[in-house]
Design an enzyme around this catalytic site. Structure first.
Site, PDB file in Angstrom:
ATOM      1  N   ARG A 180       0.943  -1.223  -0.004  1.00 25.83           N
ATOM      2  CA  ARG A 180      -0.193  -0.107  -0.027  1.00 25.83           C
ATOM      3  C   ARG A 180       0.798   1.359  -0.027  1.00 25.83           C
ATOM      4  NH1 ARG A 180      -3.036  -3.352   3.625  1.00 25.83           N
ATOM      5  NH2 ARG A 180      -4.858  -4.134   2.570  1.00 25.83           N
TER       6      ARG A 180
ATOM      7  N   LYS B 172       2.672  11.372 -11.254  1.00 23.44           N
ATOM      8  CA  LYS B 172       1.820  10.598 -12.006  1.00 23.44           C
ATOM      9  C   LYS B 172       2.565   8.997 -12.466  1.00 23.44           C
ATOM     10  CE  LYS B 172      -1.247  13.632 -14.548  1.00 23.44           C
ATOM     11  NZ  LYS B 172      -1.726  14.179 -15.740  1.00 23.44           N
TER      12      LYS B 172
ATOM     13  N   GLU C 264       8.549  17.952 -25.208  1.00 25.29           N
ATOM     14  CA  GLU C 264       7.907  17.956 -23.957  1.00 25.29           C
ATOM     15  C   GLU C 264       8.431  19.274 -23.460  1.00 25.29           C
ATOM     16  OE1 GLU C 264       5.086  16.572 -22.364  1.00 25.29           O
ATOM     17  OE2 GLU C 264       5.230  14.516 -22.961  1.00 25.29           O
TER      18      GLU C 264
ATOM     19  N   LYS D 241       6.743  23.084 -14.417  1.00 26.35           N
ATOM     20  CA  LYS D 241       5.752  21.859 -13.933  1.00 26.35           C
ATOM     21  C   LYS D 241       5.498  21.800 -12.608  1.00 26.35           C
ATOM     22  CE  LYS D 241       4.812  16.982 -14.313  1.00 26.35           C
ATOM     23  NZ  LYS D 241       4.818  15.792 -15.133  1.00 26.35           N
TER      24      LYS D 241
ATOM     25  N   GLU E 200      -5.045  16.909 -10.748  1.00 27.84           N
ATOM     26  CA  GLU E 200      -5.623  17.433 -11.917  1.00 27.84           C
ATOM     27  C   GLU E 200      -7.167  17.510 -11.724  1.00 27.84           C
ATOM     28  OE1 GLU E 200      -3.645  15.593 -15.533  1.00 27.84           O
ATOM     29  OE2 GLU E 200      -5.459  15.620 -16.410  1.00 27.84           O
TER      30      GLU E 200
ATOM     31  N   ARG F  38      -3.732  21.665 -13.781  1.00 23.45           N
ATOM     32  CA  ARG F  38      -2.718  20.352 -14.141  1.00 23.45           C
ATOM     33  C   ARG F  38      -2.886  20.021 -15.544  1.00 23.45           C
ATOM     34  NH1 ARG F  38       0.272  15.749 -10.783  1.00 23.45           N
ATOM     35  NH2 ARG F  38       1.605  15.269 -12.758  1.00 23.45           N
TER      36      ARG F  38
ATOM     37  N   ASN G   4      -1.076  18.513 -20.418  1.00 19.21           N
ATOM     38  CA  ASN G   4      -1.576  17.561 -21.459  1.00 19.21           C
ATOM     39  C   ASN G   4      -1.928  18.340 -22.705  1.00 19.21           C
ATOM     40  OD1 ASN G   4      -1.632  14.999 -20.220  1.00 19.21           O
ATOM     41  ND2 ASN G   4      -3.240  15.891 -18.883  1.00 19.21           N
TER      42      ASN G   4
ATOM     43  N   HIS H 275      -1.673  15.987 -25.922  1.00 17.60           N
ATOM     44  CA  HIS H 275      -1.605  14.668 -25.407  1.00 17.60           C
ATOM     45  C   HIS H 275      -3.203  14.053 -25.894  1.00 17.60           C
ATOM     46  CE1 HIS H 275       1.716  15.769 -23.333  1.00 17.60           C
ATOM     47  NE2 HIS H 275       2.001  14.668 -22.843  1.00 17.60           N
TER      48      HIS H 275
ATOM     49  N   HIS I 228      -2.132  10.791 -27.668  1.00 16.75           N
ATOM     50  CA  HIS I 228      -2.528   9.301 -26.920  1.00 16.75           C
ATOM     51  C   HIS I 228      -3.171   8.633 -27.915  1.00 16.75           C
ATOM     52  CE1 HIS I 228      -1.819  10.516 -22.203  1.00 16.75           C
ATOM     53  NE2 HIS I 228      -0.759  10.224 -23.039  1.00 16.75           N
TER      54      HIS I 228
ATOM     55  N   HIS J 293       6.524   8.583 -27.539  1.00 17.67           N
ATOM     56  CA  HIS J 293       5.685   9.433 -27.018  1.00 17.67           C
ATOM     57  C   HIS J 293       5.818  10.804 -27.383  1.00 17.67           C
ATOM     58  CE1 HIS J 293       2.737  10.749 -23.755  1.00 17.67           C
ATOM     59  NE2 HIS J 293       3.797  11.814 -23.405  1.00 17.67           N
TER      60      HIS J 293
HETATM   61  P1  NAD Z   1      11.509   5.442 -22.530  1.00 20.10           P
HETATM   62  O1  NAD Z   1      11.355   5.412 -21.182  1.00 20.10           O
HETATM   63  O2  NAD Z   1      10.797   4.334 -23.494  1.00 20.10           O
HETATM   64  O3  NAD Z   1      13.112   5.626 -22.903  1.00 20.10           O
HETATM   65  C1  NAD Z   1      13.364   6.052 -24.268  1.00 20.10           C
HETATM   66  C2  NAD Z   1      14.405   4.958 -24.688  1.00 20.10           C
HETATM   67  O4  NAD Z   1      15.687   5.533 -24.104  1.00 20.10           O
HETATM   68  C3  NAD Z   1      14.224   3.493 -24.234  1.00 20.10           C
HETATM   69  O5  NAD Z   1      14.476   2.652 -25.118  1.00 20.10           O
HETATM   70  C4  NAD Z   1      15.267   3.624 -23.187  1.00 20.10           C
HETATM   71  O6  NAD Z   1      15.593   2.373 -22.657  1.00 20.10           O
HETATM   72  C5  NAD Z   1      16.389   4.358 -23.544  1.00 20.10           C
HETATM   73  N1  NAD Z   1      17.022   5.109 -22.776  1.00 20.10           N
HETATM   74  C6  NAD Z   1      16.963   5.789 -21.485  1.00 20.10           C
HETATM   75  N2  NAD Z   1      17.904   6.512 -20.972  1.00 20.10           N
HETATM   76  C7  NAD Z   1      19.010   6.373 -21.958  1.00 20.10           C
HETATM   77  C8  NAD Z   1      20.287   6.788 -21.777  1.00 20.10           C
HETATM   78  N3  NAD Z   1      20.309   7.684 -21.073  1.00 20.10           N
HETATM   79  N4  NAD Z   1      20.953   6.419 -22.642  1.00 20.10           N
HETATM   80  C9  NAD Z   1      20.588   5.567 -23.974  1.00 20.10           C
HETATM   81  N5  NAD Z   1      19.312   5.152 -23.957  1.00 20.10           N
HETATM   82  C10 NAD Z   1      18.485   5.505 -22.684  1.00 20.10           C
HETATM   83  O7  NAD Z   1      10.592   6.863 -22.927  1.00 20.10           O
HETATM   84  P2  NAD Z   1      10.650   8.405 -22.505  1.00 20.10           P
HETATM   85  O8  NAD Z   1      10.474   9.141 -23.752  1.00 20.10           O
HETATM   86  O9  NAD Z   1      11.660   8.472 -21.446  1.00 20.10           O
HETATM   87  O10 NAD Z   1       9.240   7.931 -21.517  1.00 20.10           O
HETATM   88  C11 NAD Z   1       7.944   8.179 -22.293  1.00 20.10           C
HETATM   89  C12 NAD Z   1       7.064   7.466 -21.328  1.00 20.10           C
HETATM   90  O11 NAD Z   1       6.914   8.573 -20.188  1.00 20.10           O
HETATM   91  C13 NAD Z   1       5.568   7.297 -21.724  1.00 20.10           C
HETATM   92  O12 NAD Z   1       5.248   5.932 -21.342  1.00 20.10           O
HETATM   93  C14 NAD Z   1       4.656   8.375 -21.280  1.00 20.10           C
HETATM   94  O13 NAD Z   1       3.403   8.087 -21.210  1.00 20.10           O
HETATM   95  C15 NAD Z   1       5.488   8.660 -19.846  1.00 20.10           C
HETATM   96  N6  NAD Z   1       5.139  10.145 -19.477  1.00 20.10           N
HETATM   97  C16 NAD Z   1       4.791  10.033 -18.089  1.00 20.10           C
HETATM   98  C17 NAD Z   1       4.468  11.116 -17.809  1.00 20.10           C
HETATM   99  C18 NAD Z   1       3.998  11.418 -16.074  1.00 20.10           C
HETATM  100  O14 NAD Z   1       3.621  12.609 -15.831  1.00 20.10           O
HETATM  101  N7  NAD Z   1       4.418  10.439 -15.422  1.00 20.10           N
HETATM  102  C19 NAD Z   1       4.730  12.427 -18.336  1.00 20.10           C
HETATM  103  C20 NAD Z   1       5.078  12.448 -19.643  1.00 20.10           C
HETATM  104  C21 NAD Z   1       5.549  11.123 -20.209  1.00 20.10           C
HETATM  105  N1  GLY Z   2       2.785  15.067 -18.122  1.00 17.38           N
HETATM  106  C1  GLY Z   2       1.210  15.683 -17.626  1.00 17.38           C
HETATM  107  C2  GLY Z   2       1.329  15.607 -16.125  1.00 17.38           C
HETATM  108  O1  GLY Z   2       2.299  15.271 -15.262  1.00 17.38           O
HETATM  109  O2  GLY Z   2       0.301  15.944 -15.544  1.00 17.38           O
END
Ligand code: NAD
Ligand code: GLY
Length: 367
Positions: A122, A144, A186, A228, A238, A242, A246, A249, A253, A266
């Site tokens: 939890r 998130k 972003e 942010k 949100e 917040r 998006n 997005h 999405h 993404h």
């Molecule tokens: P990812 O985590 O898939 O990373 C992209 C690629 O780069 C992967 O292949 C990873 O293994 C590689 N990688 C990571 N660090 C590296 C490094 N230093 N050197 C070489 N390779 C490296 O993608 P991302 O773009 O980081 O994240 C996208 C995800 O984030 C999506 O699922 C999206 O929905 C999520 N997201 C979440 C929020 C949130 O608020 N929680 C906000 C925006 C996006």
């Molecule tokens: N990436 C959108 C949020 O964190 O709200």
């Protein structure tokens, strides 16, 4: 290079985002982390070989036991099956309630490790160690967490704030160029929604960003985190403000889900989605065509897609609308879009389906 700190105010749950070069190797990076016997590093098959040892070393000075779990890589693995690997590791290693989880990787690892931390017993503490630009400027901040469902992106998750975010800018030097561009989507996002001066700065410093100059990357990460942090501290769950984060997005999405996770990154989907949302804002009479053109040029300069993919041969706009009705911002089946109501300021609005269809048709690549 100096270390910058951006504080995020959640009263008793406040935490710091630290940004700088070689932070992984600096013992000072690991202050303000809960004292515990056990840590679990969650990473993936790409990032663990690159940076796992540099995190493991300092953690061994802080925790009696440091366990590790290495997940498969990629957006298509952001699901229940992969999440189970984290729970398996926590349970096999008898991790207790004090265990601190470290998310070492991009947004996929961060979202899944954070969700596991929110659920395990939890809720256990976790620390974000983002290694992509996208994760440093966005996903590691604000709490998130979650996974995808085949029917909708990020549909299952929880709000769970990390205890600290450690952005080591040096890790960005090993990112693939396509991933750097996806992260810049972003970064660009924060200009139109919140800070036109930052949009000017991004335009003026695009070359330096693309060439990964540490000072340019450092400023981009810091300014993005400042914006942010301000937004999410005002509206953690949100209920209003917040949602502006998006921008792009809702369309983005739909692209990710419609094409299948991992086909477009993404950030690529968000970039194209921002242009669709900007066009919608124009059609709603909120911004002029010059602003849409300015944003288009910026997206183009980073090498991100400016045309949307077709998601259905039969009724392409209808498929977009169907997917967007699943968006978390939708209310009673009505899609709500983040629109630019003036350059540097955003709000939420619904729009008639016919108008949205026109925007989709105008933005999609011809078959
Ligand atoms: P990812 O985590 O898939 O990373 C992209 C690629 O780069 C992967 O292949 C990873 O293994 C590689 N990688 C990571 N660090 C590296 C490094 N230093 N050197 C070489 N390779 C490296 O993608 P991302 O773009 O980081 O994240 C996208 C995800 O984030 C999506 O699922 C999206 O929905 C999520 N997201 C979440 C929020 C949130 O608020 N929680 C906000 C925006 C996006
Ligand atoms: N990436 C959108 C949020 O964190 O709200």
């Amino acid at each position: 290079m100096n270390v910058s700190t951006v504080a995020i105010d959640f009263q008793a749950r406040s935490y710091n985002i630290i940004i700088g070069a070689s932070l992984l190797d600096d013992p000072a990076s690991y202050s303000e982390i809960p004292v515990a016997q056990t840590a679990l590093i969650v990473s993936n098959t790409v990032v663990a070989p690159l940076y796992g040892a540099r995190l493991r070393g300092p953690l061994r000075d802080l925790f009696a036991k440091v366990h590790e779990v290495t997940l498969p890589d990629g957006e298509q693995c952001k699901n229940w099956q992969t999440l189970e690997l984290i729970f398996d590791s926590l349970l096999h290693n008898n991790c207790d309630r004090g265990t601190v989880i470290f998310a070492l990787g991009g947004g996929v690892v961060g979202d899944m490790a954070g969700f596991a931390a929110a659920c395990y017993m939890r809720g256990v503490p976790f620390v974000q160690v983002p290694t992509t630009l996208l994760a440093q400027v966005d996903s590691s901040v604000g709490g998130k967490t979650g996974i995808n469902h085949p029917l909708g992106k990020n549909m299952i998750g929880a709000f769970h704030q990390p205890r600290r975010v450690i952005c080591d800018l040096g890790t960005l030097q090993t990112l693939a160029t396509r991933e750097l561009s996806a992260g810049l989507a972003e970064v660009i996002k924060y200009g139109p929604i919140a800070d036109l001066g930052f949009m000017d700065w991004i335009e003026a410093n695009m070359q330096a960003l693309m060439q990964r100059e540490p000072s340019a990357l450092g400023y981009a990460v810091r300014r993005s985190c400042e914006i942010k942090a301000r937004v999410v501290a005002a509206d953690e769950r949100e209920s209003g403000l917040r949602a502006i984060l998006n921008f792009g997005h809702t369309f983005g999405h739909a692209i990710e889900t419609g094409l299948g996770y991992g086909q477009w990154l993404h950030g690529e989907a968000v970039a194209c989605g921002m242009l669709m949302a900007a066009r919608l804002s124009q059609r709603l009479g909120l911004v002029d065509s010059a602003f849409v053109q300015r944003l288009t040029l910026l997206v183009q300069a980073v090498g991100l897609p400016t045309h949307a993919p077709r998601l259905s041969a039969a009724d392409n706009a209808g498929r977009y609308l169907e997917l967007m009705r699943m968006d978390k911002k939708a209310q009673a089946g009505a899609i709500r879009f983040v629109v630019i109501d003036a350059p540097g300021s955003a709000s939420m609005q619904s729009a008639p389906d016919a108008l949205v269809r026109e925007v989709i048709d105008a933005c999609c690549v011809a078959p």
